[in-house]
Design an enzyme around this catalytic site. Structure first.
Site, short mmCIF file in Angstrom:
data_model
loop_
_atom_site.label_atom_id
_atom_site.label_comp_id
_atom_site.label_asym_id
_atom_site.label_seq_id
_atom_site.Cartn_x
_atom_site.Cartn_y
_atom_site.Cartn_z
N HIS A 70 0.84 -1.21 0.00
CA HIS A 70 0.00 0.00 0.00
C HIS A 70 0.87 1.25 0.00
O HIS A 70 1.97 1.28 0.55
CB HIS A 70 -1.02 -0.01 1.14
CG HIS A 70 -0.48 0.01 2.53
ND1 HIS A 70 -0.18 1.16 3.20
CD2 HIS A 70 -0.20 -1.00 3.40
CE1 HIS A 70 0.24 0.87 4.43
NE2 HIS A 70 0.26 -0.45 4.57
N ASP A 122 -0.28 4.45 1.01
CA ASP A 122 -0.61 5.49 2.01
C ASP A 122 0.12 5.25 3.32
O ASP A 122 0.61 4.14 3.59
CB ASP A 122 -2.12 5.53 2.27
CG ASP A 122 -2.67 4.25 2.88
OD1 ASP A 122 -2.26 3.15 2.44
OD2 ASP A 122 -3.48 4.32 3.82
N ASP A 161 6.17 1.46 6.66
CA ASP A 161 4.84 0.86 6.50
C ASP A 161 4.08 1.74 5.51
O ASP A 161 3.54 2.76 5.90
CB ASP A 161 4.13 0.81 7.85
CG ASP A 161 2.70 0.31 7.74
OD1 ASP A 161 2.31 -0.19 6.67
OD2 ASP A 161 1.96 0.43 8.73
N GLU A 211 -5.04 1.84 2.62
CA GLU A 211 -5.04 0.65 3.48
C GLU A 211 -5.20 1.05 4.94
O GLU A 211 -5.89 0.40 5.71
CB GLU A 211 -3.74 -0.14 3.28
CG GLU A 211 -3.76 -1.52 3.89
CD GLU A 211 -3.16 -1.62 5.30
OE1 GLU A 211 -3.15 -2.71 5.86
OE2 GLU A 211 -2.71 -0.58 5.85
N GLU A 212 -4.55 2.14 5.33
CA GLU A 212 -4.52 2.54 6.74
C GLU A 212 -5.88 3.02 7.25
O GLU A 212 -6.09 3.17 8.45
CB GLU A 212 -3.48 3.64 6.96
CG GLU A 212 -2.04 3.23 6.65
CD GLU A 212 -1.48 2.21 7.63
OE1 GLU A 212 -2.18 1.79 8.57
OE2 GLU A 212 -0.31 1.83 7.44
N ASP A 237 3.98 -6.60 3.59
CA ASP A 237 3.64 -5.56 4.58
C ASP A 237 3.81 -6.08 6.01
O ASP A 237 3.14 -5.61 6.92
CB ASP A 237 2.19 -5.09 4.33
CG ASP A 237 1.84 -3.81 5.09
OD1 ASP A 237 2.76 -3.12 5.56
OD2 ASP A 237 0.64 -3.53 5.23
N HIS A 261 3.59 3.64 12.43
CA HIS A 261 2.55 4.62 12.83
C HIS A 261 3.07 5.61 13.87
O HIS A 261 2.29 6.27 14.52
CB HIS A 261 1.26 3.95 13.35
CG HIS A 261 0.59 3.06 12.35
ND1 HIS A 261 -0.69 2.58 12.53
CD2 HIS A 261 1.01 2.57 11.15
CE1 HIS A 261 -1.02 1.81 11.48
NE2 HIS A 261 0.01 1.80 10.64
ZN LIG Z 1 0.87 -1.49 6.36
#
Ligand SMILES: [Zn+2]
Length: 417
Positions: free
Chosen positions: A85, A87, A148, A182-183, A205, A388
Site C-alpha cells: 500500500h 498510504d 509501512d 489501506e490505513e 507488509d 505509525h
Molecule cells: Zn501497512
C-alpha cells in the site's frame, strides 16, 4: 538460485525517494483515494515501472497502480501478484519526512536529529538486537518514516527490475498492485480483481524479517444507539432516563479482566468501545469486535447484546438499536484451501537464508479482504518496525532479504508448476 546482491544502494535510494512523498490517508474523507496526494506517489511508481519496461503500468482514477511482468516460460504457471500500500497512517504526520541512515548499527541509542527527545533504544525495540552491523533508516524526529508500507513498495520495485533484467530466471505472469487507503480500512474498496487477473497474491507488509502471516483477526463493527427520555432537570423525578448514563452502565457491565484489548493477547478476542458521544436524549457508541474464530466472534456480538438488554431492563421507557456489521474475516480459512501459497512463500524465505516465522496478526491486512474476495493473499515481511509513530525504523539489510524472497517466490511457482 539467482542472487539479488550488491544493489542495496539502489534499494535504499528508492525507499528514501518514496518516503519523502507525503501520502497520508484520511479516515474522514469520503473520496477515493481519500487524499489526492497519494496519486503523487502512484505517478512516480508508474513512471518507474514504465522505465523498467512494464508497458501496461498505469494509475487508475481511484489511485491504484497496476502492472504486469509477462511470463517468460513455456510452462502453465498460476498468475502471482505482489501487493503493497502507498498510504501512510493518519496517526502521525507524513509531511516532509527526512530519512536518516544510521550506518553499521552497534546497539547504540539512535537519537533523531530534529527532536533529540526521540531516541530508539535497544531495550525498547527488541528486534534491534538482530540488526548489529546493519544500516538502520529512521525518520528525523518530527514525522513517521513510512516504512509501512513504502519498504514493501521499494522491495517489490527492486524485485521487478531484477526479474526484468535477468530473463534467465524463469517465472510465470507476475502482477503488481499498489493500493491507496489501506490505513483507513478501504485499501481494496475499488480494486478491480478481474482486470488484475491474478490467481494468488502476497502482500509485502509484515514486520520481522522472515515472517509469513496466514491468519488475521475476523472483525465486526457495532453501533449502539440509546434513545433515553429527556426532561427538564428541575422536574425530572421519576421521568428522566438519561441516555448518557444508560450507555455508561452498559460499558460498565462489559468484562474488564478479559475480552478487552488491554487484557488479551495471542489468539484471544475482544469487545472494544472506540467512540462514544451523546446527550440525555440520545447517545451513541461504536465498538469493534475481534476474534480469530468466526463462531467466537458471533458469541462476542451476542454478549454485547446481552449486556445491553440486562441494563435496558431498568429503563422501561428507553429504547436501543444495536447494529453489528462485518468488517473483514480471518484469511486462514481461504488459505487452508491452497496450502501451496504458504508452502512456497515459506520455501522462498528459507532460500533467502532466513528462518521462516509463521505467525498470525492481531489485526487485518489488505490480504484479509482480498482472500475473502477470492484472491488468496498471505502477508510477507517488509521489515518495517514501530510503525505509525516517530520511532518507526527499517534496516536496509532486511529489505534486501525481502527483495530476494519476492524473487524466490516468482521462481518457485514456475519451478513447481
Ligand atoms: Zn501497512
Amino acid at each position: 538460485m539467482l542472487k539479488y546482491q550488491n544493489k542495496t544502494e539502489f534499494l535504499e535510494q528508492r525507499f528514501k525517494k518514496y518516503v519523502q512523498i507525503d501520502t497520508q490517508s484520511d479516515p474522514l474523507s469520503t473520496t477515493s483515494p481519500s487524499t489526492e496526494k497519494q496519486k503523487d506517489l502512484g505517478r512516480v511508481l508508474v513512471e518507474e515501472l514504465l522505465e523498467i519496461g512494464l508497458a501496461d503500468a498505469h494509475l487508475d482514477q481511484y489511485g491504484y497502480v497496476y502492472a504486469t511482468i509477462p511470463s517468460n516460460t513455456d510452462k502453465k504457471v498460476p498468475v502471482i501478484c505482489f501487493c503493497s500500500h502507498m498510504d501512510t497512517s493518519p496517526d502521525c504526520s507524513g509531511l516532509n519526512v527526512k530519512p536518516v541512515v544510521h550506518r553499521n548499527y552497534q546497539g547504540e541509542d539512535l537519537v533523531l536529529p530534529d527532536d533529540e527527545t526521540i531516541i530508539l533504544k535497544l531495550n525498547e525495540h527488541r528486534d534491534l538486537k538482530n540488526q548489529l552491523g546493519n544500516d538502520i533508516i529512521t525518520a528525523s524526529g518530527t514525522t513517521l518514516l513510512g516504512a509501512d508500507n513504502k519498504a514493501g513498495l521499494a522491495e517489490i520495485m527492486e524485485a521487478v527490475a531484477f526479474l526484468v533484467q535477468n530473463p534467465e530466471l524463469k517465472h510465470g505472469t507476475i502482477k503488481i498492485l499498489f493500493t491507496p487507503d489501506e490505513e483507513v480500512g478501504r485499501g481494496v474498496d475499488h480494486v478491480d480483481l478481474k482486470k488484475l487477473g491474478a490467481d494468488f497474491a502476497y502482500t509485502i507488509d509484515g514486520e520481522t524479517c522472515g515472517s509469513i502471516e496466514d491468519e488475521t483477526f475476523s472483525a465486526d463493527g457495532a453501533t449502539l444507539i440509546i434513545n433515553g427520555v429527556s426532561s427538564h432537570p428541575g422536574f425530572a423525578k421519576g421521568k428522566m432516563e438519561s441516555a448518557i448514563k444508560i450507555l455508561c452502565a452498559i460499558i460498565d457491565v462489559l468484562p474488564k479482566d478479559k475480552l478487552t484489548p488491554e487484557a488479551t493477547e495471542k489468539k484471544e478476542g475482544f469487545i472494544h468501545p472506540v467512540t462514544i458521544e451523546g446527550n440525555v436524549e440520545r447517545a451513541e457508541a461504536r465498538f469493534i469486535l475481534r476474534d480469530f474464530d468466526d463462531d467466537l466472534l458471533a458469541v462476542h456480538g451476542k454478549s454485547l447484546d446481552q449486556a445491553v438488554q440486562s441494563v435496558m431492563k431498568d429503563y422501561p421507557n428507553s429504547t436501543y438499536e444495536l447494529k453489528i456489521s462485518e468488517q473483514y474475516r480471518n484469511m486462514k480459512k481461504v488459505l487452508d484451501l491452497y496450502p501451496q501459497v504458504i508452502e512456497y512463500g515459506t520455501l522462498a524465505i528459507e532460500r533467502a537464508g532466513i528462518t521462516p516465522i509463521n505467525q498470525s496478526i492481531r489485526g487485518g491486512t489488505d490480504g484479509s479482504r482480498l482472500s475473502l474476495m477470492g484472491l488468496p493473499c498471505p502477508n510477507i515481511f517488509a521489515g518495517e518496525h514501530a510503525f505509525h509513530g516517530k520511532q518507526e525504523w527499517v534496516s536496509v539489510q532486511d529489505m534486501e532479504k525481502a527483495v530476494q524472497t519476492i524473487i524466490n517466490i516468482a521462481a518457485i511457482w514456475e519451478e513447481k508448476s
